[in-house]
Design a protein around this motif. Structure first.
Motif, PDB file in Angstrom:
ATOM      1  N   VAL A 177      32.911  32.196  11.919  1.00 30.19           N
ATOM      2  CA  VAL A 177      32.319  32.866  10.770  1.00 30.19           C
ATOM      3  C   VAL A 177      33.181  34.081  10.484  1.00 30.19           C
ATOM      4  N   ARG A 178      33.507  34.251   9.232  1.00 34.20           N
ATOM      5  CA  ARG A 178      34.277  35.430   8.835  1.00 34.20           C
ATOM      6  C   ARG A 178      33.652  36.033   7.590  1.00 34.20           C
ATOM      7  N   ASP A 179      33.987  37.281   7.337  1.00 33.92           N
ATOM      8  CA  ASP A 179      33.527  37.955   6.123  1.00 33.92           C
ATOM      9  C   ASP A 179      34.432  37.583   4.961  1.00 33.92           C
ATOM     10  N   GLY A 200      28.451  42.128   6.157  1.00 30.70           N
ATOM     11  CA  GLY A 200      27.199  42.792   6.494  1.00 30.70           C
ATOM     12  C   GLY A 200      26.423  42.136   7.618  1.00 30.70           C
ATOM     13  N   ARG A 201      26.833  40.932   8.033  1.00 30.85           N
ATOM     14  CA  ARG A 201      26.138  40.277   9.150  1.00 30.85           C
ATOM     15  C   ARG A 201      26.629  40.862  10.467  1.00 30.85           C
ATOM     16  N   THR A 202      25.741  40.946  11.422  1.00 32.39           N
ATOM     17  CA  THR A 202      26.123  41.461  12.740  1.00 32.39           C
ATOM     18  C   THR A 202      26.956  40.420  13.482  1.00 32.39           C
ATOM     19  N   GLU A 203      27.649  40.875  14.499  1.00 34.80           N
ATOM     20  CA  GLU A 203      28.417  39.951  15.338  1.00 34.80           C
ATOM     21  C   GLU A 203      27.483  38.949  16.019  1.00 34.80           C
ATOM     22  N   GLU A 204      26.294  39.394  16.375  1.00 37.01           N
ATOM     23  CA  GLU A 204      25.317  38.498  16.991  1.00 37.01           C
ATOM     24  C   GLU A 204      24.908  37.389  16.022  1.00 37.01           C
ATOM     25  N   THR A 205      24.684  37.741  14.771  1.00 40.07           N
ATOM     26  CA  THR A 205      24.323  36.741  13.755  1.00 40.07           C
ATOM     27  C   THR A 205      25.455  35.743  13.574  1.00 40.07           C
ATOM     28  N   LYS A 206      26.671  36.236  13.501  1.00 36.95           N
ATOM     29  CA  LYS A 206      27.822  35.340  13.348  1.00 36.95           C
ATOM     30  C   LYS A 206      27.952  34.403  14.544  1.00 36.95           C
ATOM     31  N   ALA A 207      27.749  34.924  15.742  1.00 38.29           N
ATOM     32  CA  ALA A 207      27.834  34.084  16.945  1.00 38.29           C
ATOM     33  C   ALA A 207      26.729  33.029  16.948  1.00 38.29           C
ATOM     34  N   ARG A 208      25.530  33.396  16.563  1.00 38.55           N
ATOM     35  CA  ARG A 208      24.426  32.425  16.493  1.00 38.55           C
ATOM     36  C   ARG A 208      24.741  31.318  15.496  1.00 38.55           C
ATOM     37  N   GLU A 257      27.415  28.939  16.955  1.00 40.97           N
ATOM     38  CA  GLU A 257      26.781  28.080  17.961  1.00 40.97           C
ATOM     39  C   GLU A 257      25.928  26.998  17.299  1.00 40.97           C
ATOM     40  N   ALA A 258      25.215  27.362  16.244  1.00 39.28           N
ATOM     41  CA  ALA A 258      24.407  26.383  15.523  1.00 39.28           C
ATOM     42  C   ALA A 258      25.290  25.311  14.898  1.00 39.28           C
ATOM     43  N   ALA A 259      26.418  25.711  14.321  1.00 40.84           N
ATOM     44  CA  ALA A 259      27.341  24.749  13.718  1.00 40.84           C
ATOM     45  C   ALA A 259      27.846  23.757  14.768  1.00 40.84           C
ATOM     46  N   VAL A 272      20.702  29.574   6.103  1.00 41.28           N
ATOM     47  CA  VAL A 272      19.599  30.290   5.460  1.00 41.28           C
ATOM     48  C   VAL A 272      18.742  30.977   6.518  1.00 41.28           C
ATOM     49  N   GLU A 273      18.410  30.254   7.570  1.00 42.62           N
ATOM     50  CA  GLU A 273      17.549  30.806   8.625  1.00 42.62           C
ATOM     51  C   GLU A 273      18.229  31.925   9.407  1.00 42.62           C
ATOM     52  N   ILE A 274      19.465  31.720   9.798  1.00 43.71           N
ATOM     53  CA  ILE A 274      20.149  32.667  10.691  1.00 43.71           C
ATOM     54  C   ILE A 274      20.776  33.833   9.937  1.00 43.71           C
ATOM     55  N   ALA A 275      21.412  33.548   8.797  1.00 38.73           N
ATOM     56  CA  ALA A 275      22.192  34.576   8.106  1.00 38.73           C
ATOM     57  C   ALA A 275      21.563  35.032   6.792  1.00 38.73           C
TER      58      ALA A 275
END
Length: 118
Positions: free
Chosen positions: A106-108, A71-79, A82-84, A30-33
């Motif tokens: 993370v995948r679309d 629609g999420r950026t690659e940076e958001t997916k990487a964050r 890492e959080a997981a 929720v916070e990141i994506a």
């Protein structure tokens, strides 16, 4: 959305706080994506057999699959990956002598993804 699946070695069952992990991962998603809390769904699938390299003993595995609407950026997916992984360090404490192999991705979701609530 998001659809989260966690494959884990069955021998980790007693060492893995799965409800705590899912709740914390939902909060991170929720916070990141920018996911909506009621939309977060996680299922856990224990895996009976794992072989790492030439060895079938002494290793355990966890892989977190996060599928989000596009629609999420690659940076958001990487964050989020890492959080997981960081949350796994908190909610999974394998027994002494076990080598843990942890990963996340993370995948679309495919554009054909649909859902209903009944």
């Amino acid at each position: 959305m998001p659809q989260i699946t966690v494959d884990y070695s069955a021998d980790l069952a007693d060492d893995f706080d799965r409800p705590g992990f899912a709740k914390a991962l939902h909060e991170a998603t929720v916070e990141i994506a920018a996911a909506k809390p009621p939309a977060c769904k996680t299922r856990f699938r224990p895996t009976e057999d794992i072989v790492v390299g030439p060895e079938a003993e002494g290793h355990s595995h966890v892989h977190v699959h996060l599928a989000l609407l596009a629609g999420r950026t690659e940076e958001t997916k990487a964050r989020l990956t890492e959080a997981a992984l960081e949350l796994l360090r908190t909610y999974l404490k394998p027994a002494a002598g076990i080598v843990l192999h942890a990963s996340a991705e993370v995948r679309d979701l495919d554009p054909s993804y649909r859902k209903f609530e009944g």
